[in-house]
Enzyme design. Structure first.
Site, PDB file in Angstrom:
ATOM      1  CE1 TYR A 148      -4.063   1.976   0.520  1.00  7.59           C
ATOM      2  CE2 TYR A 148      -2.758   3.157   2.156  1.00  7.59           C
ATOM      3  CZ  TYR A 148      -3.894   3.059   1.364  1.00  7.59           C
ATOM      4  OH  TYR A 148      -4.845   4.059   1.413  1.00  7.59           O
ATOM      5  CE  LYS A 152      -3.651   4.782  -1.875  1.00  7.51           C
ATOM      6  NZ  LYS A 152      -4.725   5.074  -2.858  1.00  7.51           N
TER       7      LYS A 152
HETATM    8  P1  NDP Z   1     -13.349   1.659   0.576  1.00 11.25           P
HETATM    9  O1  NDP Z   1     -12.737   0.309   0.485  1.00 11.25           O
HETATM   10  O2  NDP Z   1     -14.156   1.982   1.766  1.00 11.25           O
HETATM   11  O3  NDP Z   1     -14.186   1.973  -0.739  1.00 11.25           O
HETATM   12  C1  NDP Z   1     -13.527   1.842  -1.979  1.00 11.25           C
HETATM   13  C2  NDP Z   1     -14.515   1.779  -3.111  1.00 11.25           C
HETATM   14  O4  NDP Z   1     -13.737   1.541  -4.299  1.00 11.25           O
HETATM   15  C3  NDP Z   1     -15.491   0.623  -2.975  1.00 11.25           C
HETATM   16  O5  NDP Z   1     -16.739   0.991  -3.484  1.00 11.25           O
HETATM   17  C4  NDP Z   1     -14.807  -0.451  -3.827  1.00 11.25           C
HETATM   18  O6  NDP Z   1     -15.692  -1.397  -4.376  1.00 11.25           O
HETATM   19  C5  NDP Z   1     -14.212   0.385  -4.945  1.00 11.25           C
HETATM   20  N1  NDP Z   1     -13.129  -0.366  -5.588  1.00 11.25           N
HETATM   21  C6  NDP Z   1     -12.079  -0.965  -4.978  1.00 11.25           C
HETATM   22  N2  NDP Z   1     -11.354  -1.640  -5.870  1.00 11.25           N
HETATM   23  C7  NDP Z   1     -11.949  -1.467  -7.075  1.00 11.25           C
HETATM   24  C8  NDP Z   1     -11.687  -1.948  -8.372  1.00 11.25           C
HETATM   25  N3  NDP Z   1     -10.687  -2.799  -8.602  1.00 11.25           N
HETATM   26  N4  NDP Z   1     -12.497  -1.582  -9.375  1.00 11.25           N
HETATM   27  C9  NDP Z   1     -13.543  -0.772  -9.146  1.00 11.25           C
HETATM   28  N5  NDP Z   1     -13.866  -0.301  -7.932  1.00 11.25           N
HETATM   29  C10 NDP Z   1     -13.074  -0.645  -6.900  1.00 11.25           C
HETATM   30  O7  NDP Z   1     -12.119   2.688   0.470  1.00 11.25           O
HETATM   31  P2  NDP Z   1     -11.989   4.202   1.007  1.00 11.25           P
HETATM   32  O8  NDP Z   1     -13.178   4.974   0.662  1.00 11.25           O
HETATM   33  O9  NDP Z   1     -11.514   4.151   2.404  1.00 11.25           O
HETATM   34  O10 NDP Z   1     -10.737   4.677   0.138  1.00 11.25           O
HETATM   35  C11 NDP Z   1     -10.842   5.462  -1.036  1.00 11.25           C
HETATM   36  C12 NDP Z   1      -9.443   5.904  -1.441  1.00 11.25           C
HETATM   37  O11 NDP Z   1      -8.857   6.668  -0.376  1.00 11.25           O
HETATM   38  C13 NDP Z   1      -8.485   4.753  -1.710  1.00 11.25           C
HETATM   39  O12 NDP Z   1      -7.639   5.060  -2.776  1.00 11.25           O
HETATM   40  C14 NDP Z   1      -7.701   4.649  -0.415  1.00 11.25           C
HETATM   41  O13 NDP Z   1      -6.444   4.059  -0.609  1.00 11.25           O
HETATM   42  C15 NDP Z   1      -7.606   6.103  -0.010  1.00 11.25           C
HETATM   43  N6  NDP Z   1      -7.371   6.335   1.411  1.00 11.25           N
HETATM   44  C16 NDP Z   1      -8.165   5.751   2.376  1.00 11.25           C
HETATM   45  C17 NDP Z   1      -7.886   5.948   3.719  1.00 11.25           C
HETATM   46  C18 NDP Z   1      -8.698   5.297   4.796  1.00 11.25           C
HETATM   47  O14 NDP Z   1      -8.237   5.285   5.964  1.00 11.25           O
HETATM   48  N7  NDP Z   1      -9.889   4.769   4.535  1.00 11.25           N
HETATM   49  C19 NDP Z   1      -6.766   6.803   4.146  1.00 11.25           C
HETATM   50  C20 NDP Z   1      -6.015   7.370   3.060  1.00 11.25           C
HETATM   51  C21 NDP Z   1      -6.319   7.130   1.754  1.00 11.25           C
HETATM   52  P3  NDP Z   1     -16.170  -2.704  -3.510  1.00 11.25           P
HETATM   53  O15 NDP Z   1     -17.290  -2.197  -2.677  1.00 11.25           O
HETATM   54  O16 NDP Z   1     -16.568  -3.669  -4.545  1.00 11.25           O
HETATM   55  O17 NDP Z   1     -14.982  -3.138  -2.705  1.00 11.25           O
END
Ligand code: NDP
Length: 243
Positions: A148, A152
């Site tokens: 991860y 990033k």
């Molecule tokens: P979540 O896992 O809560 O939600 C991610 C969403 O993206 C889900 O709807 C998921 O679908 C979708 N997704 C994941 N992989 C794919 C794929 N291969 N193709 C299409 N859709 C996909 O993540 P967050 O909202 O927490 O994170 C969003 C972004 O923010 C990410 O890039 C994460 O790395 C970043 N981030 C998050 C932090 C945190 O603490 N939460 C902190 C810092 C950065 P499905 O429901 O099918 O899994």
């Protein structure tokens, strides 16, 4: 202003849950026409019912299938590369397959979608904006986050290269780097109080991030209020990294 994104057509990936879902709500409220891309059709149906957004149900791990779907949905003025995954292992136990799978969604897919969306903008002679969802994990070493953190840090590097190459075409690229946000992903990595407590203690504002805190910064970066911001990372971390 509540209509600062009116007339802009925006693609948001990973929009089914968490930060992406809240971002779609915010961008629609700010006047944008939004297309939400995610894996699960049921998430997208409920979001479309709530906000009126368009939808693309595709897995970014199937990169060329996703690229075809996005090409068919052109044109876009803006791209929000929000989809991301994590895989928790110590560095010594991380398999090459797990590492590659995280890089594929978190780093390769943002580049591929930028090629499609920005390539089309360049051909049409239109300006635009890209926001990449990075993390404080790009800047610090977090235990059990080898893939991860690497994904990033590479994404931030990509932000800078795109900013340099696309800037002359009036396309701005920036990263948004949140601290722990209690979405489904955040709960996976940080629901253990023994891990969350010390992390929380390092944040001067004394709380974790909310999806709305991130969505507001994304909306700002897409808007003309950020017209001179290009190639930067904004840490949405309550002061963690400067303390
Ligand atoms: P979540 O896992 O809560 O939600 C991610 C969403 O993206 C889900 O709807 C998921 O679908 C979708 N997704 C994941 N992989 C794919 C794929 N291969 N193709 C299409 N859709 C996909 O993540 P967050 O909202 O927490 O994170 C969003 C972004 O923010 C990410 O890039 C994460 O790395 C970043 N981030 C998050 C932090 C945190 O603490 N939460 C902190 C810092 C950065 P499905 O429901 O099918 O899994």
């Amino acid at each position: 202003s509540t209509s600062r994104l009116s007339g802009r057509r925006v693609l948001v990936t990973g929009a089914g849950k968490g930060i992406g879902r809240e971002t779609v709500r915010r961008l629609v409220a700010d006047g944008a026409e939004v297309v939400a891309l995610s894996r699960q059709a049921s998430d997208l149906q409920s979001l479309a019912g709530e906000t009126g957004c368009g939808t693309i149900a595709v897995d970014l791990a199937n990169l060329e299938e996703a690229a075809d779907a996005v090409t068919q949905a052109l044109p876009f003025d803006c791209l929000v590369n929000n989809a991301g995954i994590t895989s928790l292992q110590s560095a010594l136990e991380t398999s090459m397959a797990q590492f590659s799978a995280v890089l594929a969604v978190n780093t390769l897919a943002p580049l591929r979608l930028a090629q499609i969306v920005a390539g089309d903008l360049v051909r049409r002679g239109e300006g635009g904006a890209i926001v990449n969802l990075s993390s404080i994990a790009a800047s610090v070493g977090l235990a059990d986050h080898a893939a991860y953190c690497a994904s990033k840090a590479a994404l931030d590097a990509l932000t800078r290269v795109l900013a340099v190459e696309l800037g002359p075409h009036r396309i701005r690229t920036n990263s948004v780097n949140p601290t722990v946000t209690l979405t489904p992903m955040g709960q996976l990595a940080w629901s253990d109080p023994a891990k969350a407590g010390p992390m929380l203690a390092r944040i001067p504002l004394g709380r974790f991030c909310e999806p709305g805190d991130v969505a507001g910064v994304i909306s700002f970066l897409l808007s003309d209020d950020a017209a001179m911001l290009n190639g930067i990372t904004i840490n949405v971390d309550g002061g963690l990294l400067i303390s």
